[in-house]
Design a protein around this motif. Structure first.
Motif, PDB file in Angstrom:
ATOM      1  N   LEU A 356       0.827  -1.207   0.000  1.00  0.00           N
ATOM      2  CA  LEU A 356       0.000   0.000   0.000  1.00  0.00           C
ATOM      3  C   LEU A 356       0.864   1.261   0.000  1.00  0.00           C
ATOM      4  CD1 LEU A 356      -2.888  -0.712   2.553  1.00  0.00           C
ATOM      5  CD2 LEU A 356      -3.009  -0.713   0.077  1.00  0.00           C
ATOM      6  N   LEU A 357       2.109   1.129   0.400  1.00  0.00           N
ATOM      7  CA  LEU A 357       2.986   2.301   0.447  1.00  0.00           C
ATOM      8  C   LEU A 357       3.148   2.952  -0.921  1.00  0.00           C
ATOM      9  CD1 LEU A 357       5.808   0.971   2.827  1.00  0.00           C
ATOM     10  CD2 LEU A 357       3.833   2.389   3.419  1.00  0.00           C
ATOM     11  N   ILE A 358       2.925   2.201  -1.981  1.00  0.00           N
ATOM     12  CA  ILE A 358       2.986   2.788  -3.329  1.00  0.00           C
ATOM     13  C   ILE A 358       1.946   3.901  -3.452  1.00  0.00           C
ATOM     14  CG2 ILE A 358       2.699   2.312  -5.798  1.00  0.00           C
ATOM     15  CD1 ILE A 358       3.565  -0.610  -5.119  1.00  0.00           C
ATOM     16  N   GLY A 359       0.778   3.704  -2.836  1.00  0.00           N
ATOM     17  CA  GLY A 359      -0.245   4.745  -2.840  1.00  0.00           C
ATOM     18  C   GLY A 359       0.213   5.984  -2.101  1.00  0.00           C
ATOM     19  N   LEU A 360       0.945   5.799  -1.007  1.00  0.00           N
ATOM     20  CA  LEU A 360       1.477   6.953  -0.291  1.00  0.00           C
ATOM     21  C   LEU A 360       2.505   7.698  -1.134  1.00  0.00           C
ATOM     22  CD1 LEU A 360       1.920   5.665   3.370  1.00  0.00           C
ATOM     23  CD2 LEU A 360       0.320   7.376   2.540  1.00  0.00           C
ATOM     24  N   ASP A 361       3.276   6.960  -1.941  1.00  0.00           N
ATOM     25  CA  ASP A 361       4.238   7.622  -2.830  1.00  0.00           C
ATOM     26  C   ASP A 361       3.525   8.492  -3.854  1.00  0.00           C
ATOM     27  OD1 ASP A 361       6.079   6.066  -1.453  1.00  0.00           O
ATOM     28  OD2 ASP A 361       7.302   5.714  -3.251  1.00  0.00           O
ATOM     29  N   GLU A 362       2.414   8.000  -4.395  1.00  0.00           N
ATOM     30  CA  GLU A 362       1.645   8.795  -5.355  1.00  0.00           C
ATOM     31  C   GLU A 362       1.190  10.098  -4.723  1.00  0.00           C
ATOM     32  OE1 GLU A 362      -0.744   9.862  -8.797  1.00  0.00           O
ATOM     33  OE2 GLU A 362       1.055   8.644  -8.473  1.00  0.00           O
ATOM     34  N   GLY A 458      16.457   2.156 -11.876  1.00  0.00           N
ATOM     35  CA  GLY A 458      15.304   1.771 -11.074  1.00  0.00           C
ATOM     36  C   GLY A 458      15.002   2.760  -9.971  1.00  0.00           C
ATOM     37  N   LEU A 459      16.035   3.355  -9.382  1.00  0.00           N
ATOM     38  CA  LEU A 459      15.831   4.328  -8.311  1.00  0.00           C
ATOM     39  C   LEU A 459      15.264   5.643  -8.829  1.00  0.00           C
ATOM     40  CD1 LEU A 459      19.131   3.638  -6.371  1.00  0.00           C
ATOM     41  CD2 LEU A 459      16.822   3.331  -5.444  1.00  0.00           C
ATOM     42  N   ALA A 460      15.604   5.996 -10.057  1.00  0.00           N
ATOM     43  CA  ALA A 460      15.138   7.270 -10.610  1.00  0.00           C
ATOM     44  C   ALA A 460      13.683   7.217 -11.048  1.00  0.00           C
ATOM     45  CB  ALA A 460      16.020   7.683 -11.790  1.00  0.00           C
ATOM     46  N   LEU A 461      13.138   6.025 -11.235  1.00  0.00           N
ATOM     47  CA  LEU A 461      11.721   5.876 -11.561  1.00  0.00           C
ATOM     48  C   LEU A 461      10.909   5.776 -10.275  1.00  0.00           C
ATOM     49  CD1 LEU A 461      12.066   3.271 -14.445  1.00  0.00           C
ATOM     50  CD2 LEU A 461      11.096   5.571 -14.683  1.00  0.00           C
ATOM     51  N   SER A 462       9.753   6.411 -10.250  1.00  0.00           N
ATOM     52  CA  SER A 462       8.926   6.336  -9.047  1.00  0.00           C
ATOM     53  C   SER A 462       8.390   4.925  -8.864  1.00  0.00           C
ATOM     54  CB  SER A 462       7.762   7.321  -9.147  1.00  0.00           C
ATOM     55  OG  SER A 462       6.798   6.852 -10.087  1.00  0.00           O
ATOM     56  N   ALA A 463       8.028   4.589  -7.638  1.00  0.00           N
ATOM     57  CA  ALA A 463       7.411   3.287  -7.368  1.00  0.00           C
ATOM     58  C   ALA A 463       6.132   3.125  -8.163  1.00  0.00           C
ATOM     59  CB  ALA A 463       7.143   3.136  -5.871  1.00  0.00           C
ATOM     60  N   TRP A 468       3.235   0.449 -12.746  1.00  0.00           N
ATOM     61  CA  TRP A 468       2.129   1.122 -13.426  1.00  0.00           C
ATOM     62  C   TRP A 468       1.003   0.147 -13.774  1.00  0.00           C
ATOM     63  CZ3 TRP A 468       0.594   5.829 -13.561  1.00  0.00           C
ATOM     64  CH2 TRP A 468      -0.383   6.219 -14.487  1.00  0.00           C
ATOM     65  N   GLY A 469      -0.215   0.595 -13.481  1.00  0.00           N
ATOM     66  CA  GLY A 469      -1.378  -0.234 -13.779  1.00  0.00           C
ATOM     67  C   GLY A 469      -1.664  -1.278 -12.727  1.00  0.00           C
ATOM     68  N   GLY A 470      -0.955  -1.199 -11.574  1.00  0.00           N
ATOM     69  CA  GLY A 470      -1.181  -2.176 -10.529  1.00  0.00           C
ATOM     70  C   GLY A 470      -0.581  -3.528 -10.877  1.00  0.00           C
ATOM     71  N   ARG A 471       0.704  -3.515 -11.199  1.00  0.00           N
ATOM     72  CA  ARG A 471       1.379  -4.745 -11.620  1.00  0.00           C
ATOM     73  C   ARG A 471       2.819  -4.719 -11.131  1.00  0.00           C
ATOM     74  NH1 ARG A 471       1.074  -8.265 -16.180  1.00  0.00           N
ATOM     75  NH2 ARG A 471       1.845 -10.213 -15.277  1.00  0.00           N
ATOM     76  N   ASP A 472       3.273  -5.791 -10.508  1.00  0.00           N
ATOM     77  CA  ASP A 472       4.659  -5.804 -10.077  1.00  0.00           C
ATOM     78  C   ASP A 472       5.582  -5.787 -11.298  1.00  0.00           C
ATOM     79  OD1 ASP A 472       6.152  -8.683 -10.387  1.00  0.00           O
ATOM     80  OD2 ASP A 472       3.990  -8.945 -10.223  1.00  0.00           O
ATOM     81  N   ARG A 473       6.679  -5.031 -11.199  1.00  0.00           N
ATOM     82  CA  ARG A 473       7.702  -4.909 -12.242  1.00  0.00           C
ATOM     83  C   ARG A 473       7.101  -4.536 -13.601  1.00  0.00           C
ATOM     84  NH1 ARG A 473      10.225 -10.732 -10.965  1.00  0.00           N
ATOM     85  NH2 ARG A 473       7.988 -11.125 -10.851  1.00  0.00           N
ATOM     86  N   ALA A 474       6.076  -3.689 -13.563  1.00  0.00           N
ATOM     87  CA  ALA A 474       5.358  -3.336 -14.796  1.00  0.00           C
ATOM     88  C   ALA A 474       6.261  -2.615 -15.794  1.00  0.00           C
ATOM     89  CB  ALA A 474       4.142  -2.467 -14.453  1.00  0.00           C
ATOM     90  N   ALA A 475       7.095  -1.693 -15.307  1.00  0.00           N
ATOM     91  CA  ALA A 475       7.973  -0.958 -16.228  1.00  0.00           C
ATOM     92  C   ALA A 475       8.961  -1.907 -16.898  1.00  0.00           C
ATOM     93  CB  ALA A 475       8.711   0.141 -15.470  1.00  0.00           C
ATOM     94  N   ALA A 476       9.474  -2.868 -16.149  1.00  0.00           N
ATOM     95  CA  ALA A 476      10.403  -3.840 -16.736  1.00  0.00           C
ATOM     96  C   ALA A 476       9.688  -4.716 -17.756  1.00  0.00           C
ATOM     97  CB  ALA A 476      11.018  -4.700 -15.633  1.00  0.00           C
TER      98      ALA A 476
END
Length: 571
Positions: A356-362, A458-463, A468-476
């Motif tokens: 859920l912390l990803i939501g706090l990052d947003e 990976g660090l320069a991209l936000s969580a 993105w889209g509610g998927r683990d490792r979506a950008a990769a």
């Protein structure tokens, strides 16, 4: 000894260096060590058949261990590394090196009578320093240290051992040995007579905070350049686990590099949840190579095997699966492979952790512009409502856990949102994978997804962007969609080996009971009295805890080995 073992000795003066080295030259030679570099103030010793390159500073006052690349992935020549070893190594120069280069290296330089040591930010080579009789010693491996070179008064630090026992298997930067100083990845440490000062030149938090002043991160480019540069034209034993990360590593190698791989290896077990051959076969079919499938059947777990991995500066958490490491080591030896190549670290760099912390990052990063769609997708992914109370609870829990973090990378998290801090703690834990294991004895274990360029991307991209889209490792997944089989690209599950390991460890409970309850940790009063109740088959199979027991056994083996070394040295 490990293929990446080496020790650098830098004397305050040539006489001090010669006095420490000369009486032991023959002993080193008999043990299979060679002097790789020799100057009046600096000498370097490594295994005769080791894999670690040594570049002597052109003026004889510096040395570079390992390999360094420019930002385009081109390896610096031996002469260029020698020139780098000639330059004054202060904080400004260390920042320049970390900014313009990357790799798996240690850079050592005499500075006004003291010794400056820079460890590359990835931490690919271990680095421990100490002083002895007017000499500064820098080692990548405890196996490289003969006992007369250990510092006077060295002892087990039982408070630090207790911390290891309290959280076995977790990476701890602080060593449980007095007189030895661990150098972190990206740290510049200056050591000399009366001097022992460290400065963290590279931090994950600074990469995140400075992202606005840098070009947008190119995740695919960083991975591709790093994997190809590190692999080079050498024959590797390459892991194909069936997971996303190892599939990405296999996919970005060039066709020539794939043809040069000595063996593509997949380990599987009989339990369906731990058999990922179908996914690994899809990777092999996609890229046209033959897969070596290795059936696992139990674990070798005894005092001899545990002792084999205890010649380290820390308990060998990277050796928690002894049969896997033994198999890889045997394959390196049988095929003449240079070492092993893995996809480890991808879970942290690409952000596999559902939270859920990803939501706090947003909310943290976008404030009033936070997107409700992001929060909705996150809630669906986690199947949890994003009520303010739930977010606050997870935030409090994350802050509480920070008290247990033990790594210089995590000392300054100002301006870092909670999910990003979670990623940084995961990267610090991944230093475990950079540690030595039995599979490292004949060749290095490379984890290119933990290289500096990939971590920085990976660090320069936000969580949020990473998931993105509610998927683990979506950008990769998006970045490497063209090199991944659809079955892996679309996969939402991960292999599960808990039942297998539970049964494998349960078969050794009699040994573990005697080993742990009658061992050095128990003698020191560090074994939880409740451990005996957990050393039963029913408890292990129903409540789990196999990794805890294996990690505790590795810690016990490490303490026994160091107690033996120190008792022999100080009878």
């Amino acid at each position: 000894m490990a293929a990446d073992s080496a020790i650098i000795l830098v004397g305050d003066n040539p006489a001090a260096l010669d006095a420490l080295v000369a009486p032991l030259r023959q002993r080193l030679s008999r043990a299979g060590w060679s002097r790789k570099s020799h100057d009046p103030f600096i000498q370097v010793f490594a295994p005769t058949g080791g894999r670690l390159e040594v570049a002597r500073g052109l003026d004889g006052h510096g040395v570079v261990l390992g390999e360094i690349y420019d930002r385009e992935g081109q390896a610096l020549s031996l002469r260029a590394r020698g020139a780098l070893g000639c330059r004054r190594l202060d904080a400004a120069q260390a920042r320049t090196v970390c900014s313009d280069h990357w790799g798996r290296y240690l850079l050592v330089r005499r500075v006004e009578g003291d010794v400056a040591v820079l460890r590359d930010p990835s931490g690919a080579l271990d680095c421990v320093v100490w002083r002895k009789a007017g000499v500064t010693l820098i080692s990548t491996s405890a196996a490289a240290v003969i006992d007369p070179w250990l510092p006077d008064g060295i002892a087990l630090d039982w408070d630090a051992v207790a911390a290891l026992v309290a959280r076995p298997g977790e990476y701890r930067h602080r060593l449980a040995l007095t007189g030895l100083q661990a150098v972190a990845g990206g740290e510049l440490r200056v050591v000399g007579e009366g001097v022992n000062q460290g400065r963290q030149i590279w931090r994950p938090a600074e990469v995140y905070r400075d992202r606005g002043s840098r070009p947008p991160p190119d995740l695919r480019g960083a991975v591709q350049r790093s994997v190809r540069a590190l692999a080079g034209d050498r024959p590797w034993i390459t892991e194909v686990s069936g997971g996303l990360d190892s599939a990405i590593v296999a996919g970005v190698l060039t066709a020539d590099q794939r043809r040069n791989v000595a063996a593509w290896v997949n380990h599987y077990v009989d339990q369906p949840e731990g058999d990922e051959r179908a996914y690994a076969r899809a990777v092999a079919e996609r890229h046209g190579f033959a897969l070596t499938e290795v059936r696992r059947d139990g674990l070798r777990l005894d005092a001899v095997r545990l002792a084999a991995c205890a010649e380290t500066f820390r308990p060998a958490a990277n050796d928690i699966d002894p049969d896997y490491n033994d198999d890889i080591a045997d394959r390196i030896e049988a095929t003449g492979g240079w070492g092993s190549l893995t996809g480890q670290g991808g879970d942290a760099v690409f952000f596999q952790m559902p939270s859920l912390l990803i939501g706090l990052d947003e909310i943290w990063e976008r404030r009033g512009r936070a997107r409700l769609a992001v929060l909705h997708r996150l809630s669906r992914w986690l199947r949890r409502p994003l009520w303010p109370t739930a977010l606050a609870k997870d935030w409090r829990e994350e802050v509480r856990h920070r008290a247990d973090w033990d790594h210089p990378w995590l000392d300054d998290l100002g301006g870092v949102p909670p999910a990003k801090a979670l990623q940084m703690s995961a990267l610090a834990f991944c230093q475990t994978f950079q540690g030595l294991a039995v599979r490292s004895r004949l060749g290095p274990c490379l984890n290119p997804l933990l290289s500096q360029p990939v971590m920085e991307a990976g660090l320069a991209l936000s969580a949020v962007d990473l998931t993105w889209g509610g998927r683990d490792r979506a950008a990769a997944r998006a970045a490497f969609a063209d090199v991944l089989p659809p079955s892996i690209l679309d996969r939402r599950s991960k292999g599960e080996l808990g039942a297998y390991y539970g049964n494998a460890v349960a078969a050794h409970l009699d040994f573990l009971r005697d080993y742990l309850l009658g061992g050095a940790l128990a003698e020191a009063g560090l074994i939880d009295p409740g451990l005996e109740d957990r050393l039963t088959r029913d408890a292990l199979l129903w409540r789990g805890g196999h990794s805890h027991l294996l990690s505790l056994a590795l810690t016990e083996a490490w303490v026994r080995r160091w107690r033996e070394r120190l008792d022999h040295r100080n009878p």
